[in-house]
Design an enzyme around this catalytic site. Sequence first.
Site, mmCIF file in Angstrom:
data_model
loop_
_atom_site.group_PDB
_atom_site.id
_atom_site.type_symbol
_atom_site.label_atom_id
_atom_site.label_comp_id
_atom_site.label_asym_id
_atom_site.label_seq_id
_atom_site.Cartn_x
_atom_site.Cartn_y
_atom_site.Cartn_z
ATOM 1 N N GLU A 136 -0.289 4.304 10.205
ATOM 2 C CA GLU A 136 -1.746 4.236 9.997
ATOM 3 C C GLU A 136 -2.497 5.196 10.917
ATOM 4 O O GLU A 136 -3.570 4.885 11.430
ATOM 5 C CB GLU A 136 -2.257 2.792 10.121
ATOM 6 C CG GLU A 136 -1.745 1.896 9.003
ATOM 7 C CD GLU A 136 -2.388 0.529 8.989
ATOM 8 O OE1 GLU A 136 -3.609 0.444 9.226
ATOM 9 O OE2 GLU A 136 -1.661 -0.450 8.736
ATOM 10 N N GLN A 176 11.071 -3.402 32.641
ATOM 11 C CA GLN A 176 11.589 -2.950 33.939
ATOM 12 C C GLN A 176 11.607 -4.099 34.949
ATOM 13 O O GLN A 176 12.556 -4.238 35.732
ATOM 14 C CB GLN A 176 10.728 -1.796 34.454
ATOM 15 C CG GLN A 176 11.305 -1.065 35.660
ATOM 16 C CD GLN A 176 12.479 -0.172 35.306
ATOM 17 O OE1 GLN A 176 12.767 0.036 34.135
ATOM 18 N NE2 GLN A 176 13.164 0.337 36.316
ATOM 19 N N HIS A 208 12.094 -7.138 34.298
ATOM 20 C CA HIS A 208 13.182 -8.052 33.940
ATOM 21 C C HIS A 208 14.561 -7.511 34.338
ATOM 22 O O HIS A 208 15.545 -8.251 34.275
ATOM 23 C CB HIS A 208 13.174 -8.326 32.434
ATOM 24 C CG HIS A 208 12.186 -9.371 32.022
ATOM 25 N ND1 HIS A 208 10.818 -9.140 31.989
ATOM 26 C CD2 HIS A 208 12.359 -10.654 31.596
ATOM 27 C CE1 HIS A 208 10.203 -10.233 31.577
ATOM 28 N NE2 HIS A 208 11.105 -11.167 31.331
ATOM 29 N N ILE A 241 7.212 2.681 2.703
ATOM 30 C CA ILE A 241 6.285 1.732 2.101
ATOM 31 C C ILE A 241 6.590 0.319 2.593
ATOM 32 O O ILE A 241 7.643 -0.249 2.273
ATOM 33 C CB ILE A 241 6.336 1.802 0.563
ATOM 34 C CG1 ILE A 241 6.108 3.248 0.093
ATOM 35 C CG2 ILE A 241 5.314 0.852 -0.038
ATOM 36 C CD1 ILE A 241 4.839 3.896 0.625
ATOM 37 N N PHE A 296 0.871 -1.178 0.000
ATOM 38 C CA PHE A 296 0.000 0.000 0.000
ATOM 39 C C PHE A 296 0.904 1.222 0.000
ATOM 40 O O PHE A 296 1.637 1.455 0.966
ATOM 41 C CB PHE A 296 -0.875 -0.048 1.257
ATOM 42 C CG PHE A 296 -1.912 1.033 1.400
ATOM 43 C CD1 PHE A 296 -3.134 0.923 0.771
ATOM 44 C CD2 PHE A 296 -1.673 2.130 2.213
ATOM 45 C CE1 PHE A 296 -4.111 1.899 0.945
ATOM 46 C CE2 PHE A 296 -2.636 3.106 2.396
ATOM 47 C CZ PHE A 296 -3.867 2.997 1.755
ATOM 48 N N ALA A 297 0.878 2.004 -1.090
ATOM 49 C CA ALA A 297 1.833 3.111 -1.247
ATOM 50 C C ALA A 297 1.105 4.444 -1.218
ATOM 51 O O ALA A 297 0.623 4.931 -2.251
ATOM 52 C CB ALA A 297 2.621 2.939 -2.537
ATOM 53 N N GLY A 315 18.137 -5.998 34.208
ATOM 54 C CA GLY A 315 19.159 -6.006 33.164
ATOM 55 C C GLY A 315 18.868 -6.967 32.038
ATOM 56 O O GLY A 315 19.233 -6.715 30.880
#
Length: 398
Positions: free
Chosen positions: A381, A354, A356, A176, A137-138, A358
Amino acid sequence: MHVATPPAPRPPSTAHLALPFFDDAHRALAEGLVPWAAAQQVDETDDRAACRDWVQRLGAGGWLRYCVPAAHGGALPALDSRALVLLRETLAYHSPLADFAFAMQGLGSGAITLAGSPAQQAHYLQGVARGELIAAFALSEPEAGSDVGAMQTIAASTDSTSATGTFCLNGTKTWISNGGIADFYCVFAKTNPSGGTRGISAFIVDANTPGLDASRHIHVMAPHPLATLQFTNCNVPATALLGDENGGFKLAMRTLDIFRASVAAAALGMARRALAEAVHHARQRRMFGQTLADFQLTQAKIGEMAALVDSAALLTYRAAWLRDTGQARVTAEAAMAKMTATENAQRVIDMALQLHGGRGVEVGSKVESLYRDIRSLRIYEGATEVQQLIIGKAVLQE
């Protein structure tokens, strides 16, 4: 970088399928999709090769049939927003790149479904549904993103009638999706340069058309196929015109409206995965003689994450249900879903990272890749700020 997607700590919940937004056809879809998606193993180191692989797998699995209507090989009589939502949510839970591959097949061919001639639909849609043709979709340009009317790509007709002539495209499209790997592009260009949004038309341009250069790839923080398209005296036949001449803006907006709620679903899938990763880690990680899940602060964060996920889900399912049931007003509700789901997912993923510590920023961990994957959904979009304007104007008109 993308690597092979780590397996999910648990399958996604399907409890939401009991909500009145869905019917038996949607529940049957999910029943087959959930185990299929979990079983796929795709090396995503090369995003372009991986995207082609996903399109082939999705086509072979029958899932791309939900991107087109039954008359052209689709699974349902018409495009069904709730089916798109369930597919994108589930795919994004496992692999955002799989979700991308699916979504672009739908978005890239959506204008053909809505406005294509019988010959255009017959030529392109079955290939899309089988995964044999990759769609794109361009619409966007370097100076025309949210401001579509500012586009500068021109499609000049070779004669006054244009019925048997050709159109010559000149201009640039950028950002695109599927650029460089697509087999065809739905391209929007000015047929009336002074007409603003009322001077835009849509065209189907095959990737091998002389004058189209898609070799300028764009590299982003969450790798997926993106490119800049350059049109230089790119001639297409009058039969490539998609829908009415100068009716391209409305066609683009109609296409985006169908898929806007599905963008929210993709964000929802990523948020659900982040929550699952956070819960799994909190139950396993031990510190100070207990698990991370035993700390009240962790429980509070998990509770907040769950509420953010569920609130996004309800708005997403409502928007899809409204469109499928033919309600008069859908645009504002779809904007609410897209804005809330993407913003909430960003917050949920950040909190999961956060938790997890490090390990959350280690390349190759799931929460690290989700942190990069979610960011673009707040922009493409229709950026969050654009959704706010849509919602605000709708409220003021009540």
